[in-house]
Design an enzyme around this catalytic site. Structure first.
Site, PDB file in Angstrom:
ATOM      1  N   ASN A  46       0.848  -1.199   0.000  1.00  0.00           N
ATOM      2  CA  ASN A  46       0.000   0.000   0.000  1.00  0.00           C
ATOM      3  C   ASN A  46       0.880   1.244   0.000  1.00  0.00           C
ATOM      4  OD1 ASN A  46       0.652  -0.795   2.676  1.00  0.00           O
ATOM      5  ND2 ASN A  46      -1.052   0.343   3.527  1.00  0.00           N
ATOM      6  N   GLU A  59      -3.059  -4.699  -3.056  1.00  0.00           N
ATOM      7  CA  GLU A  59      -3.577  -5.595  -4.106  1.00  0.00           C
ATOM      8  C   GLU A  59      -3.511  -4.917  -5.474  1.00  0.00           C
ATOM      9  OE1 GLU A  59      -4.905  -4.846  -1.181  1.00  0.00           O
ATOM     10  OE2 GLU A  59      -6.200  -6.449  -0.407  1.00  0.00           O
ATOM     11  N   CYS A  92     -10.486  -4.561   0.196  1.00  0.00           N
ATOM     12  CA  CYS A  92     -11.528  -3.529   0.190  1.00  0.00           C
ATOM     13  C   CYS A  92     -12.399  -3.666  -1.064  1.00  0.00           C
ATOM     14  CB  CYS A  92     -10.904  -2.135   0.272  1.00  0.00           C
ATOM     15  SG  CYS A  92     -10.255  -1.522  -1.296  1.00  0.00           S
ATOM     16  N   CYS A  95     -10.702  -2.792  -4.430  1.00  0.00           N
ATOM     17  CA  CYS A  95      -9.780  -3.834  -4.890  1.00  0.00           C
ATOM     18  C   CYS A  95     -10.537  -5.061  -5.395  1.00  0.00           C
ATOM     19  CB  CYS A  95      -8.821  -4.237  -3.769  1.00  0.00           C
ATOM     20  SG  CYS A  95      -7.536  -3.004  -3.513  1.00  0.00           S
TER      21      CYS A  95
HETATM   22  N1  THU Z   1      -5.254  -1.514   2.499  1.00  0.00           N
HETATM   23  C1  THU Z   1      -4.673  -2.341   1.603  1.00  0.00           C
HETATM   24  O1  THU Z   1      -3.605  -2.050   1.064  1.00  0.00           O
HETATM   25  N2  THU Z   1      -5.302  -3.508   1.309  1.00  0.00           N
HETATM   26  C2  THU Z   1      -6.439  -3.952   1.918  1.00  0.00           C
HETATM   27  O2  THU Z   1      -6.884  -5.064   1.633  1.00  0.00           O
HETATM   28  C3  THU Z   1      -7.116  -3.113   2.906  1.00  0.00           C
HETATM   29  C4  THU Z   1      -6.543  -1.778   3.131  1.00  0.00           C
HETATM   30  C5  THU Z   1      -4.544  -0.292   2.879  1.00  0.00           C
HETATM   31  C6  THU Z   1      -5.120   1.025   2.448  1.00  0.00           C
HETATM   32  C7  THU Z   1      -4.531   1.951   3.481  1.00  0.00           C
HETATM   33  O3  THU Z   1      -3.211   2.305   3.095  1.00  0.00           O
HETATM   34  C8  THU Z   1      -4.432   1.111   4.733  1.00  0.00           C
HETATM   35  O4  THU Z   1      -4.475  -0.234   4.289  1.00  0.00           O
HETATM   36  C9  THU Z   1      -5.542   1.350   5.732  1.00  0.00           C
HETATM   37  O5  THU Z   1      -6.779   1.272   5.158  1.00  0.00           O
END
Ligand code: THU
Length: 135
Positions: A46, A59, A92, A95
């Site tokens: 992320n 993702e 989320c 994604c």
């Molecule tokens: N996030 C992801 O990278 N993948 C997920 O499946 C859920 C959330 C990230 C987005 C943000 O940077 C942090 O997690 C908190 O939401």
């Protein structure tokens, strides 16, 4: 479904990917690892922004990176996702829509958090039933 041991290396790559996180706002690292059709593993993490809505999840980072590197859309059979600050990570909604379009239709999404016993393996249909789909 729990995660099959054959996928341990991909999960390990997702753990490594989480180390690269840029998440100074949420302090919530996430790593993803994608198995390319040629056997190559592509990682994503992320990447956040002070304008929070511009954040890219792990993702989508992995998928966009893989396609940018020349991998073929919908050739990916497995993605592993790892997040250490939650017992079990779940992709989320944004994604899920992107996974549906860019993973192979029969792909598996392996999710693990801090409690490996709670790990889950999802199909795309389970993640986004009744989806608006291009294929
Ligand atoms: N996030 C992801 O990278 N993948 C997920 O499946 C859920 C959330 C990230 C987005 C943000 O940077 C942090 O997690 C908190 O939401």
């Amino acid at each position: 479904m729990t995660i099959s041991s054959e996928h341990a290396p991909l999960l390990e790559a997702a753990r490594a990917a989480a180390e690269a996180t840029y998440s100074p706002y949420s302090h919530f690292p996430v790593g993803a690892a994608l198995l390319g059709a040629n056997g190559e593993v592509i990682k994503g993490c992320n990447v956040e922004n002070i304008s929070y809505g511009l954040t890219n999840c792990a993702e989508r980072s992995a998928l966009f990176s893989a396609i940018s590197q020349g991998q073929v859309p919908r050739s990916f059979k497995v993605m592993a996702v790892y997040a250490p600050k939650v017992e079990l990570i779940s992709p989320c909604g944004a994604c899920r829509q992107v996974l549906l379009e860019l993973m192979a239709p029969d792909a598996l999404i392996l999710c693990q958090g801090s409690d490996p016993e709670q790990s889950r393996t999802w199909t795309l249909e389970q993640l986004l039933p009744g989806a608006f789909n291009a294929f």
